[in-house]
Scaffold this motif. Structure first.
Motif, PDB file in Angstrom:
ATOM      1  N   THR A  14      12.020   1.399  11.686  1.00  0.00           N
ATOM      2  CA  THR A  14      11.590   1.583  10.294  1.00  0.00           C
ATOM      3  C   THR A  14      11.272   0.250   9.641  1.00  0.00           C
ATOM      4  N   VAL A  15      12.083  -0.747   9.932  1.00  0.00           N
ATOM      5  CA  VAL A  15      11.934  -2.034   9.256  1.00  0.00           C
ATOM      6  C   VAL A  15      10.594  -2.692   9.581  1.00  0.00           C
ATOM      7  N   GLU A  16       9.988  -2.332  10.722  1.00  0.00           N
ATOM      8  CA  GLU A  16       8.675  -2.902  11.071  1.00  0.00           C
ATOM      9  C   GLU A  16       7.613  -2.515  10.040  1.00  0.00           C
ATOM     10  N   THR A  17       7.732  -1.299   9.484  1.00  0.00           N
ATOM     11  CA  THR A  17       6.809  -0.891   8.418  1.00  0.00           C
ATOM     12  C   THR A  17       6.967  -1.798   7.212  1.00  0.00           C
ATOM     13  N   TRP A  18       8.201  -2.100   6.855  1.00  0.00           N
ATOM     14  CA  TRP A  18       8.465  -2.998   5.736  1.00  0.00           C
ATOM     15  C   TRP A  18       7.905  -4.399   6.009  1.00  0.00           C
ATOM     16  N   GLN A  19       8.068  -4.877   7.229  1.00  0.00           N
ATOM     17  CA  GLN A  19       7.547  -6.203   7.574  1.00  0.00           C
ATOM     18  C   GLN A  19       6.025  -6.235   7.483  1.00  0.00           C
ATOM     19  N   TYR A  20       5.393  -5.148   7.914  1.00  0.00           N
ATOM     20  CA  TYR A  20       3.937  -5.033   7.814  1.00  0.00           C
ATOM     21  C   TYR A  20       3.493  -5.083   6.351  1.00  0.00           C
ATOM     22  N   LYS A  24       1.411  -8.246   4.418  1.00  0.00           N
ATOM     23  CA  LYS A  24       0.135  -8.000   3.750  1.00  0.00           C
ATOM     24  C   LYS A  24       0.189  -8.444   2.286  1.00  0.00           C
ATOM     25  N   LEU A  25       1.306  -8.185   1.630  1.00  0.00           N
ATOM     26  CA  LEU A  25       1.463  -8.605   0.236  1.00  0.00           C
ATOM     27  C   LEU A  25       1.437 -10.126   0.112  1.00  0.00           C
ATOM     28  N   ARG A  26       2.052 -10.822   1.057  1.00  0.00           N
ATOM     29  CA  ARG A  26       2.035 -12.286   1.020  1.00  0.00           C
ATOM     30  C   ARG A  26       0.611 -12.820   1.216  1.00  0.00           C
ATOM     31  N   ASP A  27      -0.124 -12.176   2.112  1.00  0.00           N
ATOM     32  CA  ASP A  27      -1.500 -12.595   2.371  1.00  0.00           C
ATOM     33  C   ASP A  27      -2.377 -12.419   1.131  1.00  0.00           C
ATOM     34  N   SER A 144      -6.578  -6.256 -11.381  1.00  0.00           N
ATOM     35  CA  SER A 144      -7.401  -6.216 -10.177  1.00  0.00           C
ATOM     36  C   SER A 144      -6.587  -6.526  -8.931  1.00  0.00           C
ATOM     37  N   LEU A 145      -5.650  -7.471  -9.043  1.00  0.00           N
ATOM     38  CA  LEU A 145      -4.782  -7.811  -7.916  1.00  0.00           C
ATOM     39  C   LEU A 145      -3.954  -6.592  -7.503  1.00  0.00           C
ATOM     40  N   ALA A 146      -3.344  -5.936  -8.484  1.00  0.00           N
ATOM     41  CA  ALA A 146      -2.553  -4.739  -8.180  1.00  0.00           C
ATOM     42  C   ALA A 146      -3.414  -3.660  -7.538  1.00  0.00           C
ATOM     43  N   TYR A 147      -4.594  -3.441  -8.104  1.00  0.00           N
ATOM     44  CA  TYR A 147      -5.518  -2.429  -7.576  1.00  0.00           C
ATOM     45  C   TYR A 147      -5.950  -2.783  -6.149  1.00  0.00           C
ATOM     46  N   SER A 148      -6.232  -4.071  -5.919  1.00  0.00           N
ATOM     47  CA  SER A 148      -6.679  -4.524  -4.594  1.00  0.00           C
ATOM     48  C   SER A 148      -5.597  -4.319  -3.541  1.00  0.00           C
ATOM     49  N   ILE A 149      -4.345  -4.463  -3.943  1.00  0.00           N
ATOM     50  CA  ILE A 149      -3.245  -4.253  -3.000  1.00  0.00           C
ATOM     51  C   ILE A 149      -3.291  -2.830  -2.457  1.00  0.00           C
ATOM     52  N   TYR A 150      -3.392  -1.867  -3.346  1.00  0.00           N
ATOM     53  CA  TYR A 150      -3.391  -0.467  -2.894  1.00  0.00           C
ATOM     54  C   TYR A 150      -4.637  -0.139  -2.078  1.00  0.00           C
ATOM     55  N   LYS A 151      -5.777  -0.689  -2.483  1.00  0.00           N
ATOM     56  CA  LYS A 151      -7.004  -0.434  -1.732  1.00  0.00           C
ATOM     57  C   LYS A 151      -6.944  -1.087  -0.356  1.00  0.00           C
ATOM     58  N   SER A 152      -6.332  -2.263  -0.265  1.00  0.00           N
ATOM     59  CA  SER A 152      -6.267  -2.974   1.016  1.00  0.00           C
ATOM     60  C   SER A 152      -5.426  -2.225   2.040  1.00  0.00           C
ATOM     61  N   PHE A 153      -4.476  -1.424   1.559  1.00  0.00           N
ATOM     62  CA  PHE A 153      -3.663  -0.615   2.460  1.00  0.00           C
ATOM     63  C   PHE A 153      -4.366   0.675   2.874  1.00  0.00           C
ATOM     64  N   GLY A 154      -5.537   0.922   2.304  1.00  0.00           N
ATOM     65  CA  GLY A 154      -6.298   2.113   2.663  1.00  0.00           C
ATOM     66  C   GLY A 154      -6.061   3.311   1.772  1.00  0.00           C
ATOM     67  N   LEU A 155      -5.314   3.129   0.664  1.00  0.00           N
ATOM     68  CA  LEU A 155      -5.081   4.243  -0.247  1.00  0.00           C
ATOM     69  C   LEU A 155      -6.350   4.551  -1.042  1.00  0.00           C
ATOM     70  N   LYS A 156      -6.671   5.823  -1.168  1.00  0.00           N
ATOM     71  CA  LYS A 156      -7.876   6.246  -1.890  1.00  0.00           C
ATOM     72  C   LYS A 156      -7.551   7.062  -3.132  1.00  0.00           C
ATOM     73  N   LYS A 157      -6.440   7.790  -3.101  1.00  0.00           N
ATOM     74  CA  LYS A 157      -6.129   8.721  -4.194  1.00  0.00           C
ATOM     75  C   LYS A 157      -5.248   8.040  -5.238  1.00  0.00           C
ATOM     76  N   ILE A 158      -5.802   7.016  -5.862  1.00  0.00           N
ATOM     77  CA  ILE A 158      -5.076   6.279  -6.891  1.00  0.00           C
ATOM     78  C   ILE A 158      -5.964   6.134  -8.120  1.00  0.00           C
ATOM     79  N   LYS A 159      -5.325   5.939  -9.261  1.00  0.00           N
ATOM     80  CA  LYS A 159      -6.094   5.666 -10.484  1.00  0.00           C
ATOM     81  C   LYS A 159      -5.380   4.618 -11.320  1.00  0.00           C
ATOM     82  N   VAL A 160      -6.162   3.840 -12.050  1.00  0.00           N
ATOM     83  CA  VAL A 160      -5.653   2.796 -12.934  1.00  0.00           C
ATOM     84  C   VAL A 160      -5.713   3.325 -14.367  1.00  0.00           C
ATOM     85  N   VAL A 161      -4.598   3.240 -15.078  1.00  0.00           N
ATOM     86  CA  VAL A 161      -4.515   3.683 -16.467  1.00  0.00           C
ATOM     87  C   VAL A 161      -4.144   2.473 -17.316  1.00  0.00           C
TER      88      VAL A 161
END
Length: 426
Positions: A14-20, A24-27, A144-161
């Motif tokens: 499980t922890v490998e998912t967290w490391q991944y 990515k967040l550090r990058d 934009s940084l927050a939005y880019s994080i979710y998009k970079s992980f491949g999430l599509k079903k998100i919205k910014v309010v």
């Protein structure tokens, strides 16, 4: 004994998912020029009372406050912004010529609340803080940084309010209007809202108990009370978001749960089916008076926090978690006399020095048992050593995926593994 309620053990597998996720967040942080900061897990209780707000649920109900020792009282941090701003003031980062100071943090937070799906008493957050600029473009960059994080992980079903809470003048006018609006029905609201109404009426809008009360739908909108300066500021933020290609919705009921917010407030939500009743993934906003409240100069700031448990839950829900490689490069299979054992130890160390993920058996298993262990550990190669191999100064190298097996001099094992690995990758 069990782990405390509302906590979890992150085990191998499980922890490998967290490391991944963390890597990515550090990058992404580096690409936006945000530097890491690490603050203490506990701070003086007064820091959170002054910054988060005496009337918030966090301070009144959710803080893990430690037993008082001497004259000081300490609390496990419930969120990251107050600690980062305190560190900014303590270490006089405001004196740097490079402003705004752009920082990110990652680590555990603690809130005493009812555990539920994706919500824990020990939670983990990633967050950023940009301190030292009142430019609306910084607000847009942070969103934009927050939005880019979710998009970079491949999430599509998100919205910014997004929303504006305005400056002090705007908020005071809105505050008085809220009090006038809710006073006639105050007796119908929960006890918390009755207490909040005159202390901090904005918190009433954030109530989970009374959110369906009819008065909530007709409550005065902050956008109707923005003065000219606050309105112009918010319009510029939205223009900058348009320029960055960030789609958003303006929601005048969005207030967030902390008292330090001014001007821009925002959340990122999941719209995926089956995600649950709590859809907020990320929240943040501007806090122009916080640095001064904590004892520093009058410097503006803005930031956000992302719950890592909820981020991982969203990745799982949308099926965008990649298959992570967790296996070994090499497993040394050895059986024989003392010389075989010594040779296996030396070879294993050499392979590790050469950069391979390598291991061997330490329970005295027979060859068959060691090969089973190599399979369980998903080893790409096995190096087989017995008395005959050691006497010849060689080893048998097996490619686990194909079963191909070759004899290799002991001095060339690492090079042969590298050669076969590069060939397989082409």
């Amino acid at each position: 004994m069990k782990a405390p309620r509302g906590t979890q053990d992150l085990l191998p597998g499980t922890v490998e998912t967290w490391q991944y996720v963390e890597a990515k967040l550090r990058d992404i942080s580096a690409r936006y020029n945000y530097k890491e900061i690490r603050t203490p897990i506990f701070e003086t209780t007064d820091l959170f009372k002054r910054s988060v707000g005496e009337t918030t649920d966090i301070v009144q109900k959710e803080m893990f406050t430690l037993v008082k020792k001497g004259k000081d009282e300490y609390t496990l941090r419930p969120e990251g912004t107050a600690s980062v701003v305190r560190a900014f003031v303590t270490n006089k980062l405001f004196g740097s010529p490079d402003q705004p100071t752009k920082l990110y943090y990652m680590g555990p937070m603690f809130r005493y609340e009812r555990p539920q799906k994706g919500r824990f008493r020990q939670l983990h957050q990633y967050g950023v803080e940009a301190i030292g600029s009142s430019d609306p473009a910084v607000d847009a960059e942070v969103i934009s940084l927050a939005y880019s994080i979710y998009k970079s992980f491949g999430l599509k079903k998100i919205k910014v309010v997004v929303n504006s809470l305005g400056d002090a003048e705007s908020r005071n006018a809105h505050r008085e209007a809220l009090i006038r609006h809710f006073e006639p029905v105050a007796h119908e609201l929960c006890q918390d809202c009755q207490t909040r109404l005159h202390q901090n009426p904005l918190r009433v809008l954030d109530c989970k108990v009374d959110r369906d009360h009819p008065s909530m739908k007709t409550a005065p909108s902050i956008l109707d009370f923005l003065n000219a300066e606050s309105k112009a500021y918010f319009e510029t933020v939205l223009e900058q978001l348009d320029a960055l290609g960030v789609a958003y919705e303006v929601d005048p009921t969005l207030v967030r749960g902390l008292d330090y917010y001014t001007h821009t407030a925002f959340e990122i939500m999941s719209e995926a089916e089956g995600f649950g009743a709590i859809t907020t993934l990320c929240g943040g906003g501007r806090y122009n008076g916080l640095v001064q409240d904590i004892g520093g100069p009058d410097m503006p700031g803005i930031g956000f926090g992302i719950g890592l448990e909820r981020l991982i839950l969203a990745l799982e829900n949308e099926g965008v978690l990649p298959t992570l490689e967790t296996g070994l490069d090499v497993f040394v299979v050895a059986q024989g006399g003392k010389e075989v054992e010594v040779t296996a130890t030396r070879l294993l160390q050499l392979l590790r020095i050469e950069g391979f993920k390598a291991d061997r058996d330490y329970l005295g298993r027979k060859f068959k048992g060691q090969f089973k262990q190599a399979d369980r550990l998903q080893a790409k190669f096995t190096v087989i050593l017995g008395d005959d191999e050691v006497e010849r100064g060689s080893a048998s190298l097996k490619v686990m995926a194909t079963g191909e097996q070759v004899d290799v001099p002991l001095s060339a094992v690492a090079d042969k593994i590298r050669e076969l690995s590069e060939g397989a990758a082409q």
